[in-house]
Enzyme design. Structure first.
Site, PDB file in Angstrom:
ATOM      1  N   TYR A 253       8.991  -4.466   5.408  1.00 37.00           N
ATOM      2  CA  TYR A 253       8.452  -5.826   5.346  1.00 37.00           C
ATOM      3  C   TYR A 253       9.441  -6.702   4.600  1.00 37.00           C
ATOM      4  O   TYR A 253       9.999  -6.307   3.567  1.00 37.00           O
ATOM      5  CB  TYR A 253       7.113  -5.844   4.606  1.00 37.00           C
ATOM      6  CG  TYR A 253       6.562  -7.243   4.393  1.00 37.00           C
ATOM      7  CD1 TYR A 253       5.676  -7.799   5.290  1.00 37.00           C
ATOM      8  CD2 TYR A 253       6.962  -8.005   3.284  1.00 37.00           C
ATOM      9  CE1 TYR A 253       5.184  -9.093   5.108  1.00 37.00           C
ATOM     10  CE2 TYR A 253       6.482  -9.290   3.103  1.00 37.00           C
ATOM     11  CZ  TYR A 253       5.594  -9.828   4.019  1.00 37.00           C
ATOM     12  OH  TYR A 253       5.122 -11.103   3.848  1.00 37.00           O
TER      13      TYR A 253
ATOM     14  N   GLU B 125       8.452 -14.689   7.901  1.00 38.96           N
ATOM     15  CA  GLU B 125       8.060 -13.291   7.683  1.00 38.96           C
ATOM     16  C   GLU B 125       8.454 -12.418   8.864  1.00 38.96           C
ATOM     17  O   GLU B 125       8.285 -12.808  10.017  1.00 38.96           O
ATOM     18  CB  GLU B 125       6.543 -13.220   7.469  1.00 38.96           C
ATOM     19  CG  GLU B 125       5.987 -11.808   7.329  1.00 38.96           C
ATOM     20  CD  GLU B 125       4.473 -11.797   7.268  1.00 38.96           C
ATOM     21  OE1 GLU B 125       3.938 -12.001   6.158  1.00 38.96           O
ATOM     22  OE2 GLU B 125       3.819 -11.627   8.316  1.00 38.96           O
TER      23      GLU B 125
END
Length: 379
Positions: free
Chosen positions: A102, A190
């Site tokens: 992530y 993101e």
């Protein structure tokens, strides 16, 4: 403002961030064509909606043939995911995944800076990882004067990866993400998951971008992608008329002058057991036209069963407000009870003007809110 995954990936591609090839489709036939265009093999059919949790809702499925692609697409198109209807999907080339990570840039209001957030637990809800295993989250505050120079990008990359080959790929990726973040006035960029493939390459499998609404005037390319919900359209319409409006879903419609007073009004409604339907700051005007437009906005909400008008008269005089309200309601036909509290300059004169009208007048804020909550609970 949010955009779809495929739109975020378009920005990624423009800024040199590697992504899995994909084609956006709006019907089953287009999905079959996309499957062949991508060279067959394994593909991923992904719902394109402006919310998370697509995988858990059944909006992300694998297909290993043209027939499977058609079946999976048919099952996803038209489904409802958290109130969003799926009207398009992305058919993406399948990737052999070795590991998932992530990474994101986000505005952090606590540190008053952009923060780079990373984790080796990609593919999961980052909030759950942060709550259950905060030690697995890496954060680096970014100084806006220096941005992300090479040394900082390398430091970030080595905290996430152990292979020098992957770090070499990660350094420009991190820098390009930050460049995209600042260039487009984003509030979030993101990648989840960012994967290492079986071929040893870093690829963004999924992408998400949010933008600062207040900067859209200088981002026409971004603004052109805006797909407002019904509530967002109402908020835009209110803004164009000089109001600040946010829908909250309760039963007591609020019309207040001043943001601070509006917040306090909503707090007191909750305190007395009611549910505010909205935040609505009409400013200092007593213009009847403005009041009419504000009332139309409140009464358009089918859940509203009481309207509470809470006015503090400073520069705006209460008798002018009362005059404006009386004039406004000559053209508004409604059976919904209206509670009015006027205080401040010429409040006595304002209340006298409301005598004999259908309004429920109150002297104090507490009295007005208790009356509104009581009327709402009776309806």
């Amino acid at each position: 403002m949010k955009i779809h995954e495929y739109q975020a990936k378009h920005f990624f591609d423009t800024y040199g961030i590697p992504t899995a090839e994909g084609v956006v489709c709006k019907n089953v036939n287009e999905c079959v064509d996309a499957y062949h265009k991508l060279g067959g093999g394994t593909v991923v059919i992904k719902a394109q909606v402006l919310t998370g949790g697509r995988g858990k809702a059944g909006g992300v499925k694998l297909a290993k043939s043209a027939n499977e692609a058609a079946e999976r697409a048919a099952s996803i198109l038209g489904m409802d995911i958290k109130g969003y209807a799926v009207d398009r999907v992305m058919v993406a080339k399948g990737v052999e995944i070795e590991s998932e990570y992530y990474i994101s840039f986000v505005i952090d209001r606590n540190s008053k800076s952009t923060v780079l957030i990373m984790s080796r637990e990609g593919g999961m809800d980052i909030e759950e990882v942060a709550a259950a295993s905060p030690e697995k989250i890496f954060k680096i505050a970014i100084d806006p004067h220096t941005g992300v120079p090479d040394f900082l990008a390398r430091e970030a990359a080595w905290s996430l990866f152990s292979s020098s080959n992957i770090v070499k790929q990660a350094v420009p990726l991190i820098q390009n993400m930050y460049r995209l973040f600042t260039d487009k006035d984003a509030s979030l960029v993101e990648i989840n998951p960012l994967v290492i493939t079986a071929q040893g390459e870093l690829v963004a499998i999924d992408g998400k971008m949010n933008f600062d609404d207040n900067a859209l005037f200088r981002q026409p390319e971004v603004e052109a992608l805006f797909e407002p919900t019904d509530e967002e359209r109402k908020e835009q319409d209110a803004k164009s008329k000089g109001f600040s409006y946010v829908h909250l879903g309760g039963k007591i419609g609020c019309m207040v002058n001043g943001a601070g007073l509006a917040m306090a009004t909503m707090d007191m409604i909750k305190l007395y057991g009611g549910e505010p339907a909205n935040f609505l700051d009409i400013g200092g005007s007593s213009n009847p036209v403005k009041v009419i437009e504000a009332m139309k906005l409140l009464l358009a909400d089918p859940q509203v069963n009481v309207v509470l008008i809470n006015i503090f008269g400073g520069i705006t005089r209460c008798d002018d407000v009362a005059k404006g309200l009386i004039e406004a309601f000559k053209s508004i036909d409604t059976n919904i009870p209206v509670v009015i509290r006027l205080t401040g300059t010429n409040e006595k004169e304002g209340r006298e003007m409301l005598l004999g009208t259908a309004f429920h007048s109150a002297q104090s804020m507490g009295e007005a809110i208790r009356a509104a909550v009581d009327l709402s609970n009776r309806e």
